[in-house]
Design an enzyme around this catalytic site. Structure first.
Site, mmCIF file in Angstrom:
data_model
loop_
_atom_site.group_PDB
_atom_site.id
_atom_site.type_symbol
_atom_site.label_atom_id
_atom_site.label_comp_id
_atom_site.label_asym_id
_atom_site.label_seq_id
_atom_site.Cartn_x
_atom_site.Cartn_y
_atom_site.Cartn_z
ATOM 1 N N ASP A 17 99.456 27.649 -95.923
ATOM 2 C CA ASP A 17 98.870 28.920 -96.345
ATOM 3 C C ASP A 17 97.627 29.254 -95.507
ATOM 4 O O ASP A 17 96.537 29.440 -96.035
ATOM 5 C CB ASP A 17 98.516 28.855 -97.832
ATOM 6 C CG ASP A 17 98.075 30.210 -98.376
ATOM 7 O OD1 ASP A 17 98.559 31.235 -97.870
ATOM 8 O OD2 ASP A 17 97.226 30.226 -99.288
ATOM 9 N N TYR B 158 95.756 23.707 -109.584
ATOM 10 C CA TYR B 158 95.267 25.067 -109.820
ATOM 11 C C TYR B 158 95.693 25.533 -111.206
ATOM 12 O O TYR B 158 96.444 26.505 -111.356
ATOM 13 C CB TYR B 158 95.785 26.009 -108.731
ATOM 14 C CG TYR B 158 95.186 25.739 -107.374
ATOM 15 C CD1 TYR B 158 93.998 26.343 -106.986
ATOM 16 C CD2 TYR B 158 95.793 24.857 -106.486
ATOM 17 C CE1 TYR B 158 93.430 26.100 -105.748
ATOM 18 C CE2 TYR B 158 95.240 24.601 -105.245
ATOM 19 C CZ TYR B 158 94.057 25.221 -104.886
ATOM 20 O OH TYR B 158 93.501 24.969 -103.657
ATOM 21 N N GLU C 196 91.194 19.827 -104.373
ATOM 22 C CA GLU C 196 91.258 21.299 -104.357
ATOM 23 C C GLU C 196 91.311 21.808 -105.789
ATOM 24 O O GLU C 196 91.979 21.215 -106.641
ATOM 25 C CB GLU C 196 92.494 21.824 -103.607
ATOM 26 C CG GLU C 196 92.490 21.643 -102.109
ATOM 27 C CD GLU C 196 93.721 22.280 -101.453
ATOM 28 O OE1 GLU C 196 94.303 23.220 -102.060
ATOM 29 O OE2 GLU C 196 94.093 21.848 -100.357
ATOM 30 N N GLU D 65 99.399 17.768 -99.147
ATOM 31 C CA GLU D 65 100.477 18.251 -100.004
ATOM 32 C C GLU D 65 101.865 18.085 -99.386
ATOM 33 O O GLU D 65 102.659 19.028 -99.327
ATOM 34 C CB GLU D 65 100.244 19.724 -100.378
ATOM 35 C CG GLU D 65 98.999 19.938 -101.232
ATOM 36 C CD GLU D 65 98.846 21.386 -101.687
ATOM 37 O OE1 GLU D 65 99.639 22.239 -101.235
ATOM 38 O OE2 GLU D 65 97.944 21.671 -102.480
#
Length: 647
Positions: free
Chosen positions: A208, A505, A541, A452
């Site tokens: 991303d 998240y 994160e 990831e």
């Protein structure tokens, strides 16, 4: 005194044991520094540039553009180096271009370099994305596979063939990503001519951030004598007040050399000296390298000067190289991360090399601004998400005491075909290059081999077992990790890391808009990971997108109020678990950054606590208050650091 001497002897024996399995010196990649024996000539500025827009992107090779001035092959434009080429023009074809682009420039090489046969002339590229081929006066001198890391070649012989002619340097760069590159990607051809132009294709990726391309870091020439210091490795330790700098020096160009090693303190006073290619420098009343906000004098650096002399029947050579050295140790327990035997808590950020216009190009004003913001924020650390950053950035970290998790470009490893042997072989080489470049930076306290990855896939276990073991063999002094978003029970690489780094998240990608789930899910996340692996955990994160200036109450996604409540909800759990085994928190992200276009991204990723132009959002003030509170709880601060520092 006897106890102190015995401790020193034990530490020297320990360092020697590490050396036996440590980094094997082959050819070095020392950062080019001027000295009495070395000169540096930067080649930054405007280069000629041409993209190969042919359907197969291969006309430049077919017509051998490298054999003449690029301007003689067709139209060229000015292109700044270092910089990404994507945002420099108004041409949308260049913005999203995939394939070969060509740079060239004629440079004047000092006559004394050319005349002196005892001088090596080295061409160095700080980094180019992704695959590079380099020619000098039409002769290929090197190729390099991979972005973000330097490559170089000795070119003196090519220049001396025509000493009166200008030196023309041609660099072709291809940003195509495949299943075997890092990061990986695939090329998808759209063959339906009722929907797409003939020959249409796109680059697919699983990360991303925007796939910026070009020559991203400085290009330069530097000199050394024919016999020279090729590489230096230092491993540091201390016992009581005595610092230990175990060094190993590689010399090339001569079978025998005399070496004198001098270690000087910040004031230029000699504190230790030695001779020979390896040994231990003992520093009495050592000043340790401490992180920012952990000590009154963070980032203390010594200078280790290596002075080499040698002679044969034809010539005598002398080389001098000075390496900054920070004396510090790193250890990991089941619940703590220790720097100099003191618990260290990461309160920091994730970053990107990303900015308007120049993309990923090295930018000194932006670097200095970012370090001012880090110190204003009270951040003591960052991760080089998701690739190695410029050496100049790590040098700033060394001087300012900013702790670094140094990450390779292993991002987007999602396709099972990227776990094949060819991919692993390349990944191992990338770690070789990364450790070779960054091994002596005291700011670098941990290696990250991926971000990831699809760690639940069957091949991931052997892949990461091999990769992590290889990295530990290169450098036994630092812990190794990778960043995971996999299920804790199915992550096949987690057994091999030293620190669990988890991205999550909650209330964003999962249960969007429902901040009430954060405390439950985050607490469960930590307990599940720790109960299974008994290793310290970093929240590597977390965050939420924010459009600057967008407000709503009650908070809604993409507003500044929502980012604020997400952060506060995470922090409440962090405060509970950092008393047990959570050793750090890194916000995603330091600043907004560009991404590929898509329906979930409005001109890039907006999870920054600063805008892309480095203006603070509400989240920046939340973190500033928190990080300074954490620093005052855990550090030993001089009075002036109670408010963000003077520079």
């Amino acid at each position: 005194m006897t106890t102190s001497v015995n401790l020193v002897q034990l530490h020297i024996l320990f360092l020697s044991a590490l050396w036996d399995v440590g980094y094997l010196l082959n050819t070095g990649m020392l950062f080019p520094r001027e000295s009495s024996s070395r000169e540096v000539k930067e080649l930054n500025g405007l280069w000629n540039f041409r993209a190969d827009l042919s359907p197969n992107r291969n006309v430049g090779f077919e017509k051998a553009w490298y054999k003449s001035r690029l301007a003689e092959t067709g139209p060229v434009i000015d292109m700044p180096v270092p910089a990404s080429y994507n945002d420099i023009t108004q041409d949308p074809r260049l913005r999203d271009f995939i394939g070969w682009v060509w740079y060239d420039r004629e440079v004047v090489v000092p006559a004394r370099w050319v005349a002196n046969e005892g001088t090596r002339i080295v061409l160095r590229v700080g980094s180019a994305h992704y695959y590079s081929v380099v020619w000098v006066n039409g002769v290929k001198v090197m190729e390099h596979n991979g972005g973000h890391l330097p490559f170089e070649a000795e070119i003196g012989d090519f220049i001396r063939e025509s000493p009166a002619a200008p030196c023309r340097i041609t660099i072709a760069v291809n940003n195509t990503l495949t299943l075997e590159t890092l990061p990986p990607g695939t090329i998808q051809h759209m063959d339906d001519t009722s929907k797409y132009p003939e020959g249409y294709f796109v680059q697919n990726t699983n990360f991303d951030f925007f796939n910026y391309a070009g020559i991203h870091r400085p290009v330069l020439l530097y000199t050394t004598p024919k016999a020279y210091v090729d590489d230096i490795m230092v491993v540091t330790d201390f016992a009581d007040n005595i610092g230990l700098v175990h060094y190993n020096i590689s010399v090339l160009g001569t079978p025998t050399a005399t070496l004198k090693i001098t270690l000087t303190d910040r004031d230029g006073h000699c504190v230790a000296s030695s001779t020979g290619p390896s040994g231990v420098l003992k520093v009495t009343d050592v000043n340790l390298w401490w992180p920012y906000l952990m000590h009154e004098s963070p980032g203390y650096l010594y200078s280790m000067e290596v002075h080499m002399t040698t002679a044969n029947e034809r010539a005598a050579y002398e080389d001098v190289y000075a390496l900054p050295v920070g004396v510090r140790t790193v250890k990991v327990t089941s619940t703590q991360f220790l720097i100099n035997n003191k618990p260290f808590y990461f309160h920091g950020v994730n970053k990107h090399e990303d900015a308007d216009i120049r993309g990923k190009g090295l930018d000194w004003p932006l670097m200095v601004k970012d370090f001012n913001l880090l110190k204003w924020l009270g951040a003591n650390s960052f991760r080089t998400s998701h690739y190695p950053y410029a050496e100049e950035i790590l040098q700033m970290c060394d001087r300012h005491g900013i702790v670094v998790i140094d990450e390779c470009p292993g991002v987007g490893i999602k396709d099972i075909r990227s776990f094949r042997n060819a991919s692993l072989d390349h990944h191992l080489v990338v770690m070789d290059e990364l450790v070779r470049r960054d091994k002596n930076h005291p700011s670098v306290v941990m290696w990250s081999v991926a971000n990831e990855p699809a760690a639940e896939m069957p091949p991931a276990g052997l892949y990461f077992k091999t990769l992590i073991a290889h990295t530990k063999a290169l450098d036994p002094t630092r812990p190794v990790t990778y960043i995971t978003d996999s299920n804790y029970a199915r992550d096949k690489g987690a057994p091999y890391v030293d620190v669990i780094c988890v991205n999550s998240y909650f209330s964003w990608y999962h249960d969007p808009g429902h901040v009430e789930v954060i405390p439950i899910q985050l607490k469960s996340q930590f307990e599940n990971w720790y109960n299974k692996y008994q290793k310290p955990i970093i929240q590597s994160e977390y965050g939420a997108d924010v459009v600057p200036g967008l407000h709503n109450d009650p908070p809604m996604m993409f507003t500044e109020e929502y980012q604020k409540i997400v952060l506060q909800s995470y922090h409440e759990v962090f405060d509970q678990k950092r008393k047990e085994y959570v050793i750090g928190e890194l916000i995603w992200n330091f600043a907004d950054f560009m991404t590929a276009q898509g329906v979930t991204r409005v001109v890039g990723n907006k999870k920054g606590i600063f805008s892309r132009q480095r203006q603070p959002k509400a989240g920046a003030f939340i973190l500033k208050e928190r990080y300074w509170r954490l620093a005052n709880e855990t550090g030993r601060l001089p009075p002036w650091t109670k408010y963000p520092c003077l520079l």
